[in-house]
Design a protein around this motif. Sequence first.
Motif, mmCIF file in Angstrom:
data_model
loop_
_atom_site.group_PDB
_atom_site.id
_atom_site.type_symbol
_atom_site.label_atom_id
_atom_site.label_comp_id
_atom_site.label_asym_id
_atom_site.label_seq_id
_atom_site.Cartn_x
_atom_site.Cartn_y
_atom_site.Cartn_z
ATOM 1 N N UNK A 1 0.801 -1.343 0.137
ATOM 2 C CA UNK A 1 0.355 -0.135 0.095
ATOM 3 C C UNK A 1 0.864 0.732 0.416
ATOM 4 N N UNK B 1 -8.346 -2.223 7.183
ATOM 5 C CA UNK B 1 -8.686 -0.805 7.999
ATOM 6 C C UNK B 1 -7.382 -0.461 8.743
ATOM 7 N N UNK C 1 -3.844 0.500 6.983
ATOM 8 C CA UNK C 1 -4.541 1.986 6.569
ATOM 9 C C UNK C 1 -4.680 2.674 7.226
ATOM 10 N N UNK C 2 -5.312 2.650 8.471
ATOM 11 C CA UNK C 2 -5.076 3.268 9.768
ATOM 12 C C UNK C 2 -3.713 3.699 10.223
ATOM 13 N N UNK D 1 -1.953 5.675 7.983
ATOM 14 C CA UNK D 1 -2.572 7.225 8.044
ATOM 15 C C UNK D 1 -1.431 8.330 10.097
ATOM 16 N N UNK D 2 -1.270 7.160 10.958
ATOM 17 C CA UNK D 2 -0.997 7.901 11.374
ATOM 18 C C UNK D 2 0.640 8.057 11.632
ATOM 19 N N UNK E 1 2.653 9.029 9.561
ATOM 20 C CA UNK E 1 2.829 9.677 8.492
ATOM 21 C C UNK E 1 3.846 10.926 9.020
ATOM 22 N N UNK F 1 3.301 14.590 3.183
ATOM 23 C CA UNK F 1 3.067 14.153 2.051
ATOM 24 C C UNK F 1 3.293 12.670 2.226
ATOM 25 N N UNK F 2 2.154 12.494 2.075
ATOM 26 C CA UNK F 2 2.535 10.736 1.713
ATOM 27 C C UNK F 2 2.510 10.800 0.049
ATOM 28 N N UNK G 1 -0.202 13.224 -4.603
ATOM 29 C CA UNK G 1 -1.119 13.774 -3.188
ATOM 30 C C UNK G 1 -1.483 12.101 -3.135
ATOM 31 N N UNK H 1 -3.489 11.287 -0.263
ATOM 32 C CA UNK H 1 -5.577 11.157 -0.243
ATOM 33 C C UNK H 1 -5.726 11.592 -1.536
ATOM 34 N N UNK I 1 -6.212 8.241 -3.408
ATOM 35 C CA UNK I 1 -7.197 7.298 -3.279
ATOM 36 C C UNK I 1 -8.863 7.825 -3.118
#
Lengths: 447, 313
Positions: free
Chosen positions: A116, A305, A308-309, A312-313, A315, A320-321, A345, A347, A350
């Motif tokens: 991912x 989930x 993915x979570x 995010x946390x 990062x 930025x990812x 970017x 986000x 996705x």
Amino acid sequence: MALKGLDIFKLTPKTNCKDCGNATCMAFSMKVAQGAIELAKCPHLSEEALATLGDATAPPMAKITLGADDSLVLGGETVLFRHDKTFVSKNLYAVSVCAGCYDEKITAIEKVDYDRLGERMYVEMLNIIYDPGKPGASDKESYIELVKKAASKNRGLILDCKDADVAKEVLEVCAATKPLLNGADASNYEAMNKLAVEFGVALGVSGDNLDELYDTASALEKLGNKNLVLDVGCVSVKDAFEGAVQIRRGALKDGNRTFGYPSIVNVGKLAPGNKYMQTALASLFTLKYGSIIIMEEMTFPQALPLYGLRQNIFTDPQKPMKVEPGIYPLNGADENSICVTTVDFALTYFVVSGELERSGVPMNLLISDAGGYSVLTAWAAGKLSASSLAKFFKEFDVETKIKNRTLVIPGKVAVLKGEIEESLPGWKVIVAPGEAIEAVKFFKEKF
Amino acid sequence: MGFKREPQVFSGSINAVEIGAGENKITIGGENVLPLYSFDAPIENRPKIGVAVSDMGYIKGIPGFDAFYNGADTVLEMAKRADAMPGADFLVLCLDSAHPNNGDKSVEECVALVKEVISAVDIPVVVEGSRHLEKDGKLLEKVAEATQGNNILILSAHEENYKSVAAAAALVYDHNISAESAVDINLAKQLNVLINVLGIKSEKMVMNLGSAAGGYGFEYIASTIERVKLAALSQNDAMLKMPIITPVSSETWAVKESIASEEDYPEWGSLEERGVNMEISTAAACLAAGSNAVILSHPESVKTVSEMIGLLV
């Protein structure tokens, strides 16, 4: 808690010799106080000064490495909230195995292994349970066999074993994988400590409550062991959550060194047989201070989930990812399908790709290098323009790879339409709606 | 010897907001500690769970929804079922069909439905508009008028329509209003100030700081919620002390993980399992960050998250 620059300065030679790479001793001291450089960079500090300063300037939370090539890193955090700076070591997910369930479980564990955004998502650790009291569970021989099998799976190992004699035999066969020996408590910590030191592995510590955990960790530190991981226990969800918070907060906010270690949370034991609750608790501890989170299993529906979570946390808020630039065919697109473009970017990618997939229309999603910014920011910074797109088309040889000549651009940069048509002759440029949420309707109706 | 505890009890506290009238009213907020830190000081009002019921029906073809709402042919029947869902603290009636893209249902029809639902269910009702800013301006004003005395919560006032929505809801008809902003502490505060200037008491306000599913930019949601909570508690910022409500199911049941078919992604397993886990995971993460209420939809998610809250607070 931490020392001020001036306190450190008082103990330096004050010669401004620059051997540490800084212009002055004062500059050096300020950086040490911020944790930017290590005290050891100054070769002229007296033994006495080192002893005084060493403890006080050490990072508030130890970094512990596990795994064959030290590939698994825990701890080293400096803040309680990611917006204050960043979290540095993502939590690791582990799954428990026992002698009776290993074969079935390892097949399921190995199924969950995917990419991912450039990060490999898989069960990083196996928690190997030694519980001879339970009917059908491992005796010593089967436990050693189990550990041997697990050691061949290229994952970090956690030895959930409180019996020092068994642990010794097990370590003899798997110490090279640098497992975590999770077995020290108030009753056996001296024997366990000897083993951990002998085999050079990290030691997991537990206690019936937070005070006992603290006292045992403190006793281990007195024995010179600072390669520890603290088990928040499985008395209750409430106690485990308090433990995870108190340990991290004690170390980072209140300067409590004895709690300056990563934590381990067994949500499998906190909610046995309840997969949904384990997902909930694993998410809770991903946000709040679990370093290793052990589950009974990690199915795909749980993994999607959770990973993915976690991504995010953990990062870095300052970076930025990003998605790799390239041509991403969606909904079974081929060279005759239309092209759609947006920025790199993560986000944006996705959200947009999700909506585009929902439309069911085959299309090639072109992601150009826009510096990891969102559409409007990239446009304002000159990272998304007619010329940047033209450059991307050339670099990725879009015109050879795709025969279709329709390009859909983001609604937010409708102003670019004319310029893009000029720089990409032969292409028909269409402007998409301004919000991704309207994309499904737009593509379904138009194509 | 043991561990010396240093509880973080703040001088500032989150506003306590009452929703509903009569026996079954609920209170959200009121705490003076960080989210779920009930070991620092008691949290009197545990975080609450709302069950979303859309006037466009539930997601068909998912066994858990089909079984739960089996035979409930009308929105009213669905609302009655949701009323009895284990773990549900309040009902969120979403007037999606009022959106011009979804049939543009008239204001009168929507208002009639809202009244019907409120009189049929026991738990407090939250009414969410169609998410069409202009339409909601008119719609929510009428909803507020027709439900005076029920002390409902209305979602949401935006920067573009707060004057009509918030003024009607909280000023004229004495309901509660949710201020919705886009994942930014400054935007959130600004909207709260604007609404406050209308003369609305902050005890009648909650905030929706935005929402995302885990993996879809959730770090922005988590950090915004955490920053707002810290500003409210540690700086006693009156314009950020409103409790936070976060819609979860509307996001989580729309991402690829929850909608990609089992034929297309056989290795991913059951679609329903994916959707439920996504909903549970995101809800738990929102609560850990600081949401005082989350809005969910699947019965298993509601049950699990409610149990988790019970274990912690």
